[in-house]
Write an enzyme that holds these catalytic residues in place. Structure first.
Site, PDB file in Angstrom:
ATOM      1  N   LYS A   1      33.722  98.792  47.449  1.00  0.00           N
ATOM      2  CA  LYS A   1      32.962  98.464  46.238  1.00  0.00           C
ATOM      3  C   LYS A   1      31.441  98.433  46.459  1.00  0.00           C
ATOM      4  CE  LYS A   1      34.586  97.328  42.573  1.00  0.00           C
ATOM      5  NZ  LYS A   1      35.152  98.322  41.673  1.00  0.00           N
TER       6      LYS A   1
ATOM      7  N   CYS B   1      -0.050  93.336  79.296  1.00  0.00           N
ATOM      8  CA  CYS B   1      -1.207  93.061  78.453  1.00  0.00           C
ATOM      9  C   CYS B   1      -1.638  91.593  78.601  1.00  0.00           C
ATOM     10  CB  CYS B   1      -0.904  93.466  77.003  1.00  0.00           C
ATOM     11  SG  CYS B   1      -2.406  93.766  76.060  1.00  0.00           S
TER      12      CYS B   1
ATOM     13  N   ARG C   1      -7.990  93.510  72.680  1.00  0.00           N
ATOM     14  CA  ARG C   1      -9.416  93.314  72.427  1.00  0.00           C
ATOM     15  C   ARG C   1     -10.132  92.765  73.652  1.00  0.00           C
ATOM     16  NH1 ARG C   1     -10.051  93.886  66.969  1.00  0.00           N
ATOM     17  NH2 ARG C   1      -8.343  93.047  65.715  1.00  0.00           N
TER      18      ARG C   1
ATOM     19  N   HIS D   1       0.893  98.825  77.558  1.00  0.00           N
ATOM     20  CA  HIS D   1       2.274  98.437  77.224  1.00  0.00           C
ATOM     21  C   HIS D   1       3.239  99.513  77.718  1.00  0.00           C
ATOM     22  CE1 HIS D   1       1.424  94.963  74.580  1.00  0.00           C
ATOM     23  NE2 HIS D   1       0.272  95.588  74.448  1.00  0.00           N
TER      24      HIS D   1
ATOM     25  N   GLU E   1       6.326  99.482  77.937  1.00  0.00           N
ATOM     26  CA  GLU E   1       7.578  99.538  77.162  1.00  0.00           C
ATOM     27  C   GLU E   1       7.518 100.587  76.050  1.00  0.00           C
ATOM     28  OE1 GLU E   1       5.328  97.185  77.050  1.00  0.00           O
ATOM     29  OE2 GLU E   1       5.159  96.214  75.085  1.00  0.00           O
TER      30      GLU E   1
HETATM   31  N1  GLN Z   1      -4.616  89.034  73.188  1.00  0.00           N
HETATM   32  C1  GLN Z   1      -4.929  89.935  74.237  1.00  0.00           C
HETATM   33  C2  GLN Z   1      -6.011  90.916  73.867  1.00  0.00           C
HETATM   34  O1  GLN Z   1      -6.297  91.107  72.711  1.00  0.00           O
HETATM   35  C3  GLN Z   1      -3.691  90.674  74.661  1.00  0.00           C
HETATM   36  C4  GLN Z   1      -3.171  91.595  73.612  1.00  0.00           C
HETATM   37  C5  GLN Z   1      -1.752  92.024  73.869  1.00  0.00           C
HETATM   38  O2  GLN Z   1      -1.049  91.415  74.669  1.00  0.00           O
HETATM   39  N2  GLN Z   1      -1.295  93.030  73.165  1.00  0.00           N
HETATM   40  O3  GLN Z   1      -6.596  91.544  74.722  1.00  0.00           O
END
Ligand code: GLN
Length: 545
Positions: free
Chosen positions: A196, A391, A476, A521, A523
């Site tokens: 359904k 990171c 950043r 990253h 991953e």
């Molecule tokens: N907060 C951290 C930065 O801006 C790490 C960012 C993150 O882990 N993606 O550099």
């Protein structure tokens, strides 16, 4: 009006019904996997929300933000596409209503519609269709695989549905098919597959002028012949066009299930394409994953120490990367979720990490939970437990080292100053290019960048003696260049740097089983065919190799 166009490109449109969360992204990625043998398949995702992209959304609300090589921040379905199809996706393959409307409003201000009333139909729908055609053309696509987000009946996706309804007429009957993913429950106590919800969802789609050519029935089990017959008769298709989408222990099994259900032949005959999938090696990896779940040959437990642990989707690619390693190492990798915001005492850290074989501190932002992460890092460094910091996890490993090895008390990242935290030694500081930005959306250091690997380092070995690798970033802040010497004098090695700028991109502690951090990253570029080397060696070390 967009020009009707008989295309050489074929279109497969995937819609979803009944419920969200049925795995439409996995379904689309699996279809892409089956077709990618000889054809250039380009996945496109249409999202209904008004954000330009998910970059500014909370991962608890939206799941992981996937970062593309070109710097795009997109929905995590793009992670599935890349992992299942072995491709690199692009930002403009993700339509959001935010982007669609922004285009139209910019055009209106420019005067492109001079004299006209700008309307939902045809202007919004044309803009969507033209976008599809542009992708097909630019990418020389054999197949455009369009996934419409949400479920049929959602108000915010109506214009996408209207556009794809029109698309069939534009590109010609033989060039487009609709695949609808629905839900076939087996209610407890009834013990019977129920059609359904599928009937109702297909009716809704019919109201929009769309008749699905293939229906995939998600549910706890394989569809039996009688339910296929029933769905087929209600929905004007053949029983062979009703495909099972059962619950599986590993999502990587889905292409194998669809293949057994005859989906490649259906697609080939409907669209006149030919691309026989070769799933032999894929099947070996899937069997490794499944067999080790049922009967582990060997196993390792990796603690994933973050603050969004309430939603596993927040770290989707990290979880997948560990799965890829398990498949290649023929081992079971268990994840222990540790919420670092709750680690306020040494005893809580000891308890959380009791018996774990390896630790990951993944990416993150802000002050909450970081003191717990720093305690975790100290714990694993002092006990030589394999560690991968991603990171923020690398930045905080540097903070921990500065505080506890270099004696820089109250060392920290200046990121937490915004929240009123005292930072005596700013060992992590804002990237020069990130100062004085007036906008938050899409302004981080994003996407693929080269990493120069120091020859002879552990990173060099792990990356197969390569001195240059490309990885994806989203940050950043960075290691403050003023503290590099102090940290290196005390034994920390920066083994990956930007080729020309003074940005530290990999750190390691030599003489350990495995203690590494990456500003990127890893991953995001791991897939079942090629697990990320950093994850692979973390898991190997955790397995005691
Ligand atoms: N907060 C951290 C930065 O801006 C790490 C960012 C993150 O882990 N993606 O550099």
């Amino acid at each position: 009006m967009s020009k009707p166009r008989k295309s050489s490109c074929k279109y497969i449109v995937v819609t979803g019904g009944v419920l969200s969360g049925l795995g439409k992204g996995i379904a689309a990625a699996s279809i892409g996997n089956l077709l990618s043998g000889r054809l250039k398949v380009i996945p496109v995702k249409c999202d209904g929300y008004l954000n330009t992209d998910p970059g500014t959304m909370n991962p608890i609300e939206h799941g992981e933000v996937f970062v593309q090589d070109d710097g795009g921040e997109v929905d995590m379905d793009f992670g599935h596409y890349e992992r299942f199809m072995g491709i690199e996706t692009k930002f403009y393959w993700n339509l959001t209503m935010g982007k669609v409307f922004k285009n139209i409003l910019d055009k209106e201000r420019r005067g492109d519609y001079l004299g006209k009333t700008v309307q939902f139909i045809p202007h919004v729908t044309d803009s969507i269709k033209n976008w599809f055609h542009e992708i097909a053309r630019n990418e020389h696509a054999d197949v455009l695989l369009i996934e419409v987000g949400g479920t049929v009946g959602d108000l915010e996706n109506q214009f996408y549905l209207e556009a794809i309804r029109q698309l069939k007429r534009d590109v010609g009957e033989d060039n487009l098919i609709y695949i609808h993913l629905t839900y076939v429950p087996v209610p407890e106590g009834v013990h019977e597959q129920k059609s359904k919800p599928t009937q109702m969802s297909v009716r809704l789609l019919n109201e929009k002028g769309i008749e699905p050519d293939i229906i995939i029935g998600r549910g706890p089990e394989m569809l039996n012949p009688s339910i296929k017959e029933k769905i087929a008769s209600y929905c004007n298709i053949t029983p062979a066009s009703v495909i099972s989408g059962p619950d599986v222990s590993s999502v990587y099994e889905i292409p194998l299930v669809y293949e057994r259900e005859g989906l490649p032949e259906l697609l080939h005959s409907a669209l006149g394409i030919y691309s026989p999938p070769d799933l032999r090696q894929w099947e070996i990896w899937v069997n490794n994953i499944k067999n080790n779940q049922a009967n582990p040959r060997r196993r390792a437990t990796i603690a994933l120490c973050g603050k969004y642990t309430t939603l596993e989707d927040s770290y989707a690619s990290v979880v997948e990367a560990l799965t890829h390693c398990g498949a290649h190492l023929n081992a079971r990798v268990d994840i222990k979720w540790v919420d670092t915001a709750k680690l306020d005492t040494q005893a809580s850290v000891d308890a959380a990490l009791q018996g774990v074989d390896g630790v990951i501190v993944p990416g993150g932002f802000g002050h909450r939970g970081i003191e717990g992460k720093i305690k975790v890092i100290q714990y694993v460094r002092e006990r030589d437990i394999p560690y991968l910091g991603i990171c923020y996890g690398m930045q905080l490993a540097v903070v921990e080292y500065a505080r506890n090895v270099c004696g820089l008390k109250d060392a920290n990242t200046t990121e937490v100053r915004e929240e009123g935290v005292k930072v005596d030694y700013p060992v992590i500081d804002i990237l020069p290019g990130q100062k004085n930005l007036s906008q938050k959306g899409g302004t981080m250091r994003l996407g693929g960048h080269d990493v120069e690997i120091k020859s002879g380092s552990q990173a060099f070995k792990i990356f197969g003696n390569k001195t240059l690798v490309r990885q994806r970033f989203r940050h950043r802040y960075e290691v403050n260049p003023e503290y590099i010497q102090t940290l290196e004098d005390k034994g920390l090695v920066f083994s990956g740097k930007h080729p020309t700028e003074n940005i530290m991109q990999v750190m390691e502690l030599p003489g350990r089983k495995f203690f590494m951090g990456s500003q990127f990253h890893p991953e995001l570029t791991s897939n079942l065919r090629n697990p990320s080397p950093l994850f692979f060696h973390l898991v190997k070390a955790a397995l005691g190799e």
